[in-house]
Scaffold this motif. Structure first.
Motif, PDB file in Angstrom:
ATOM      1  N   PRO A 184      19.811 -33.194  31.927  1.00  0.00           N
ATOM      2  CA  PRO A 184      20.038 -34.627  32.176  1.00  0.00           C
ATOM      3  C   PRO A 184      19.255 -35.548  31.242  1.00  0.00           C
ATOM      4  CG  PRO A 184      18.323 -33.843  33.622  1.00  0.00           C
ATOM      5  CD  PRO A 184      18.664 -32.696  32.700  1.00  0.00           C
ATOM      6  N   LEU A 185      19.154 -35.201  29.968  1.00  0.00           N
ATOM      7  CA  LEU A 185      18.401 -36.030  29.030  1.00  0.00           C
ATOM      8  C   LEU A 185      19.171 -37.281  28.658  1.00  0.00           C
ATOM      9  CD1 LEU A 185      17.037 -33.311  26.579  1.00  0.00           C
ATOM     10  CD2 LEU A 185      15.920 -34.279  28.599  1.00  0.00           C
ATOM     11  N   ALA A 186      18.424 -38.313  28.281  1.00  0.00           N
ATOM     12  CA  ALA A 186      18.999 -39.550  27.747  1.00  0.00           C
ATOM     13  C   ALA A 186      18.495 -39.722  26.320  1.00  0.00           C
ATOM     14  CB  ALA A 186      18.601 -40.746  28.603  1.00  0.00           C
ATOM     15  N   PHE A 187      19.379 -40.174  25.440  1.00  0.00           N
ATOM     16  CA  PHE A 187      19.047 -40.364  24.034  1.00  0.00           C
ATOM     17  C   PHE A 187      19.169 -41.850  23.728  1.00  0.00           C
ATOM     18  CE2 PHE A 187      20.338 -36.086  24.762  1.00  0.00           C
ATOM     19  CZ  PHE A 187      19.474 -35.318  24.008  1.00  0.00           C
ATOM     20  N   THR A 188      18.046 -42.510  23.625  1.00  0.00           N
ATOM     21  CA  THR A 188      18.005 -43.963  23.532  1.00  0.00           C
ATOM     22  C   THR A 188      18.126 -44.429  22.085  1.00  0.00           C
ATOM     23  OG1 THR A 188      15.579 -43.977  23.424  1.00  0.00           O
ATOM     24  CG2 THR A 188      16.595 -44.070  25.618  1.00  0.00           C
ATOM     25  N   ASP A 189      18.185 -45.737  21.914  1.00  0.00           N
ATOM     26  CA  ASP A 189      18.384 -46.370  20.609  1.00  0.00           C
ATOM     27  C   ASP A 189      17.328 -45.893  19.600  1.00  0.00           C
ATOM     28  OD1 ASP A 189      18.688 -48.003  18.419  1.00  0.00           O
ATOM     29  OD2 ASP A 189      18.519 -49.888  19.528  1.00  0.00           O
ATOM     30  N   PRO A 190      17.719 -45.144  18.581  1.00  0.00           N
ATOM     31  CA  PRO A 190      16.721 -44.637  17.627  1.00  0.00           C
ATOM     32  C   PRO A 190      16.178 -45.715  16.710  1.00  0.00           C
ATOM     33  CG  PRO A 190      18.919 -44.035  16.902  1.00  0.00           C
ATOM     34  CD  PRO A 190      19.082 -44.664  18.264  1.00  0.00           C
ATOM     35  N   PHE A 191      16.976 -46.746  16.445  1.00  0.00           N
ATOM     36  CA  PHE A 191      16.527 -47.800  15.537  1.00  0.00           C
ATOM     37  C   PHE A 191      15.380 -48.594  16.157  1.00  0.00           C
ATOM     38  CE2 PHE A 191      21.170 -47.234  14.918  1.00  0.00           C
ATOM     39  CZ  PHE A 191      21.106 -46.582  13.688  1.00  0.00           C
ATOM     40  N   ALA A 192      15.520 -48.933  17.440  1.00  0.00           N
ATOM     41  CA  ALA A 192      14.448 -49.640  18.130  1.00  0.00           C
ATOM     42  C   ALA A 192      13.211 -48.758  18.236  1.00  0.00           C
ATOM     43  CB  ALA A 192      14.911 -50.078  19.522  1.00  0.00           C
ATOM     44  N   ALA A 193      13.427 -47.458  18.514  1.00  0.00           N
ATOM     45  CA  ALA A 193      12.294 -46.547  18.643  1.00  0.00           C
ATOM     46  C   ALA A 193      11.523 -46.427  17.335  1.00  0.00           C
ATOM     47  CB  ALA A 193      12.791 -45.172  19.090  1.00  0.00           C
ATOM     48  N   VAL A 194      12.246 -46.330  16.217  1.00  0.00           N
ATOM     49  CA  VAL A 194      11.585 -46.207  14.917  1.00  0.00           C
ATOM     50  C   VAL A 194      10.908 -47.517  14.534  1.00  0.00           C
ATOM     51  CG1 VAL A 194      11.979 -45.906  12.443  1.00  0.00           C
ATOM     52  CG2 VAL A 194      13.026 -44.329  14.087  1.00  0.00           C
ATOM     53  N   ALA A 195      11.566 -48.644  14.781  1.00  0.00           N
ATOM     54  CA  ALA A 195      10.960 -49.935  14.448  1.00  0.00           C
ATOM     55  C   ALA A 195       9.648 -50.129  15.191  1.00  0.00           C
ATOM     56  CB  ALA A 195      11.934 -51.065  14.770  1.00  0.00           C
ATOM     57  N   ASP A 196       9.630 -49.807  16.490  1.00  0.00           N
ATOM     58  CA  ASP A 196       8.404 -49.947  17.282  1.00  0.00           C
ATOM     59  C   ASP A 196       7.324 -48.997  16.778  1.00  0.00           C
ATOM     60  OD1 ASP A 196       9.654 -51.836  18.828  1.00  0.00           O
ATOM     61  OD2 ASP A 196      10.050 -50.491  20.517  1.00  0.00           O
ATOM     62  N   ALA A 197       7.716 -47.752  16.503  1.00  0.00           N
ATOM     63  CA  ALA A 197       6.741 -46.768  16.050  1.00  0.00           C
ATOM     64  C   ALA A 197       6.172 -47.129  14.684  1.00  0.00           C
ATOM     65  CB  ALA A 197       7.385 -45.381  16.008  1.00  0.00           C
ATOM     66  N   ALA A 198       7.048 -47.585  13.772  1.00  0.00           N
ATOM     67  CA  ALA A 198       6.580 -47.945  12.435  1.00  0.00           C
ATOM     68  C   ALA A 198       5.565 -49.073  12.494  1.00  0.00           C
ATOM     69  CB  ALA A 198       7.767 -48.331  11.560  1.00  0.00           C
ATOM     70  N   ALA A 199       5.842 -50.078  13.304  1.00  0.00           N
ATOM     71  CA  ALA A 199       4.901 -51.196  13.444  1.00  0.00           C
ATOM     72  C   ALA A 199       3.573 -50.709  14.018  1.00  0.00           C
ATOM     73  CB  ALA A 199       5.508 -52.278  14.330  1.00  0.00           C
ATOM     74  N   ALA A 200       3.636 -49.857  15.038  1.00  0.00           N
ATOM     75  CA  ALA A 200       2.412 -49.351  15.658  1.00  0.00           C
ATOM     76  C   ALA A 200       1.623 -48.475  14.692  1.00  0.00           C
ATOM     77  CB  ALA A 200       2.763 -48.566  16.919  1.00  0.00           C
ATOM     78  N   LEU A 201       2.318 -47.642  13.912  1.00  0.00           N
ATOM     79  CA  LEU A 201       1.641 -46.772  12.963  1.00  0.00           C
ATOM     80  C   LEU A 201       0.973 -47.565  11.847  1.00  0.00           C
ATOM     81  CD1 LEU A 201       4.361 -43.973  12.771  1.00  0.00           C
ATOM     82  CD2 LEU A 201       2.022 -43.667  13.629  1.00  0.00           C
ATOM     83  N   ARG A 202       1.658 -48.593  11.360  1.00  0.00           N
ATOM     84  CA  ARG A 202       1.036 -49.414  10.306  1.00  0.00           C
ATOM     85  C   ARG A 202      -0.159 -50.178  10.869  1.00  0.00           C
ATOM     86  NH1 ARG A 202       4.032 -48.684   5.843  1.00  0.00           N
ATOM     87  NH2 ARG A 202       6.308 -48.502   6.024  1.00  0.00           N
ATOM     88  N   ALA A 203      -0.068 -50.623  12.114  1.00  0.00           N
ATOM     89  CA  ALA A 203      -1.200 -51.316  12.738  1.00  0.00           C
ATOM     90  C   ALA A 203      -2.402 -50.389  12.874  1.00  0.00           C
ATOM     91  CB  ALA A 203      -0.783 -51.853  14.104  1.00  0.00           C
ATOM     92  N   ARG A 204      -2.127 -49.077  12.987  1.00  0.00           N
ATOM     93  CA  ARG A 204      -3.216 -48.098  13.105  1.00  0.00           C
ATOM     94  C   ARG A 204      -3.683 -47.596  11.744  1.00  0.00           C
ATOM     95  NH1 ARG A 204      -0.998 -43.543  16.878  1.00  0.00           N
ATOM     96  NH2 ARG A 204      -3.020 -42.604  16.272  1.00  0.00           N
ATOM     97  N   GLY A 205      -3.158 -48.167  10.665  1.00  0.00           N
ATOM     98  CA  GLY A 205      -3.661 -47.847   9.336  1.00  0.00           C
ATOM     99  C   GLY A 205      -2.791 -46.961   8.490  1.00  0.00           C
ATOM    100  N   ALA A 206      -1.529 -46.726   8.878  1.00  0.00           N
ATOM    101  CA  ALA A 206      -0.658 -45.863   8.079  1.00  0.00           C
ATOM    102  C   ALA A 206      -0.351 -46.507   6.730  1.00  0.00           C
ATOM    103  CB  ALA A 206       0.632 -45.586   8.831  1.00  0.00           C
ATOM    104  N   ASP A 207      -0.585 -45.779   5.660  1.00  0.00           N
ATOM    105  CA  ASP A 207      -0.205 -46.244   4.323  1.00  0.00           C
ATOM    106  C   ASP A 207       1.294 -46.016   4.087  1.00  0.00           C
ATOM    107  OD1 ASP A 207      -2.940 -46.856   3.419  1.00  0.00           O
ATOM    108  OD2 ASP A 207      -3.222 -44.676   3.478  1.00  0.00           O
ATOM    109  N   LEU A 208       1.820 -44.943   4.664  1.00  0.00           N
ATOM    110  CA  LEU A 208       3.228 -44.601   4.553  1.00  0.00           C
ATOM    111  C   LEU A 208       3.745 -44.205   5.928  1.00  0.00           C
ATOM    112  CD1 LEU A 208       3.003 -42.276   1.415  1.00  0.00           C
ATOM    113  CD2 LEU A 208       3.950 -44.592   1.436  1.00  0.00           C
ATOM    114  N   VAL A 209       5.029 -44.516   6.201  1.00  0.00           N
ATOM    115  CA  VAL A 209       5.662 -44.110   7.460  1.00  0.00           C
ATOM    116  C   VAL A 209       6.840 -43.197   7.129  1.00  0.00           C
ATOM    117  CG1 VAL A 209       6.936 -44.865   9.492  1.00  0.00           C
ATOM    118  CG2 VAL A 209       4.938 -46.157   8.723  1.00  0.00           C
TER     119      VAL A 209
END
Length: 452
Positions: free
Chosen positions: A145-170
């Motif tokens: 019973p898995l759900a597969f949610t919007d990947p674009f929103a998930a990546v956008a949120d993750a990329a912003a969070a990773l850069r805020a934590r100091g990521a030079d590259l995502v």
């Protein structure tokens, strides 16, 4: 030297070939070093012969040997049910990344996976996020019973969070297939390591590098993160030294299954490239569709192009049960459906990639037996349709043998539904093996499907 990524994906039936999986493991190990991260982008546990027998555990031989850093889920990594997926995740050494796979509102296997991660490599902080194709739930009933949610929103949120934590590259570890292009346009990421689509790719959209190594362990992608912007090149596996540890483990597993029985001999190699799956009538497509009709006595046999697993190695010489399982490596029975002539005409229309939005617009998805079809490309319509040499009558009823998968997916041939089922037979590969023993598999192209 700067930081590097080694990208593999869609290993699938390479697990059934001891030499190839050994060479893949050997190639990855020889290229790996302290400045490198090893990343898989899905479908690296299934489908395949050993995958069905071991419920994906054959991949643990490979994972333990090469010790990947990251992995994300492909649609086939759920083929054997969620308990089997959990066991592979728990026993494998890599970190599994999943930002858009949910169960009951929480991240799938939240105690065993991460949505995103940071790694420091040669002074560069690299952020990773993993996403899976949203059609997985519709295409793979074992993912329930898995759900597969919007990947674009998930990546956008993750990329912003990773850069805020100091990521030079995502870096996105993606099993989205062709949606990688949209991902590159919509999200602030540097590299997309792609899978799901089996064609090799090194490309760039705007400032984002996109890669795909292809399927079945023939190549990996070597990504250099150390320059002004990331670059990549393919590394062939065939010339690599095999890792004996992995090859021997797979040889042992194959010997235990009894799948090495020779059931046919092919003098003229039968290709199973992309054009054989999606380019219209092909020898391999005719073999499978003929087998379904032979086993069931149905009026028509139908095999979807996506269900024929592509491989750069043709069927040639002595053909074993394992070889045939690798053509249709799914635990799906062959079923017989009753359809009207009008429905059969609709099913034929749905073979066109321009009628049903699945894959490329110019793809043709149907391999048939007992049926003759003339297709008008310009009008996207059936010009002539015959079954058993006679014109199809809309009000009459016809029997159609196909994979059970087509009765429950809405992604391909949506006219077919569970309500059409009238009988079930053996698994696809069992039918194919029985057919090969009895009739051989040296099919030819006979003009069953003509597109003009």
């Amino acid at each position: 030297m700067g930081p590097r990524l080694l990208h593999y994906s869609d290993v699938e039936s390479a697990h059934d070939d001891p030499d190839r999986i050994g060479r893949l493991a050997g190639t990855l190990t020889s290229l790996n070093d302290a400045e490198t991260l090893l990343v898989g982008s899905g479908d690296n546990t299934a489908p395949g012969v050993l995958s069905m027998v071991t419920e994906g555990r054959q991949s643990l031989d490979f994972f333990a040997a090469v010790e990947p850093d990251f992995e994300t889920f492909g649609n086939h990594d759920f083929d054997h049910g969620l308990a089997a997926t959990r066991e592979v995740v728990e026993r494998s050494p890599q970190t599994w990344l999943t930002a858009n796979v949910r169960r009951d509102g929480d991240r799938f296997l939240a105690d065993e996976t991460e949505s995103r991660a940071l790694r420091e490599v040669v002074g560069t902080t690299v952020g990773f996020v993993g996403v899976t194709n949203t059609a997985t739930g519709a295409a793979n009933p074992s993912a329930d019973p898995l759900a597969f949610t919007d990947p674009f929103a998930a990546v956008a949120d993750a990329a912003a969070a990773l850069r805020a934590r100091g990521a030079d590259l995502v870096v996105v570890v993606s099993h989205l297939g062709r949606d990688d292009d949209e991902l590159a346009r919509r999200c602030d990421v540097d590299v997309i390591l792609g899978g799901h689509v089996h064609e090799r790719r090194i490309d760039r959209i705007d400032d984002t590098l996109l890669t795909r190594p292809g399927s079945n362990g023939h190549a990996v992608v070597d990504v250099d993160l150390g320059g002004a912007r990331p670059t990549a090149e393919f590394r062939a596996v065939e010339d690599g030294e095999p890792m004996e540890r992995v090859a021997s483990a797979i040889e042992g597993r194959l010997a235990e299954t009894g799948l090495n029985e020779v059931v046919a001999r092919v003098e003229e190699p039968i290709s199973r490239e992309q054009t054989d799956a999606y380019g219209g009538e092909s020898r391999i497509g005719n073999v499978v569709a003929d087998a379904y009709r032979w086993a069931t006595g149905a009026d028509v046999g139908l095999q979807n192009g996506g269900g024929i697993r592509r491989d750069e190695s043709p069927l040639a010489g002595d053909v074993t049960v394992a070889d045939l399982v690798s053509v249709v490596p799914f635990e799906e029975p062959v079923v017989v459906a009753e359809v009207t002539g009008a429905e059969l005409r609709s099913i034929c229309r749905e073979a066109s990639g321009r009628v049903v939005d699945h894959g490329d617009a110019d793809w043709w998805h149907a391999h048939v037996s007992g049926l003759e079809l003339v297709w008008d490309r310009e009008t996207q319509s059936v010009e002539r349709l015959r079954v058993g040499g006679e014109p199809v009558v809309d009000a009459e009823t016809y029997t159609l043998a196909t994979s059970e998968y087509l009765l429950h997916t809405t992604v391909e041939f949506p006219t077919l539904t569970e309500s059409h089922r009238v009988a079930a037979y053996d698994l696809q590969y069992e039918v194919l093996a029985d057919y090969a023993r009895s009739e051989g598999i040296d099919a030819s192209v006979t003009g069953r499907v003509v597109r003009r």
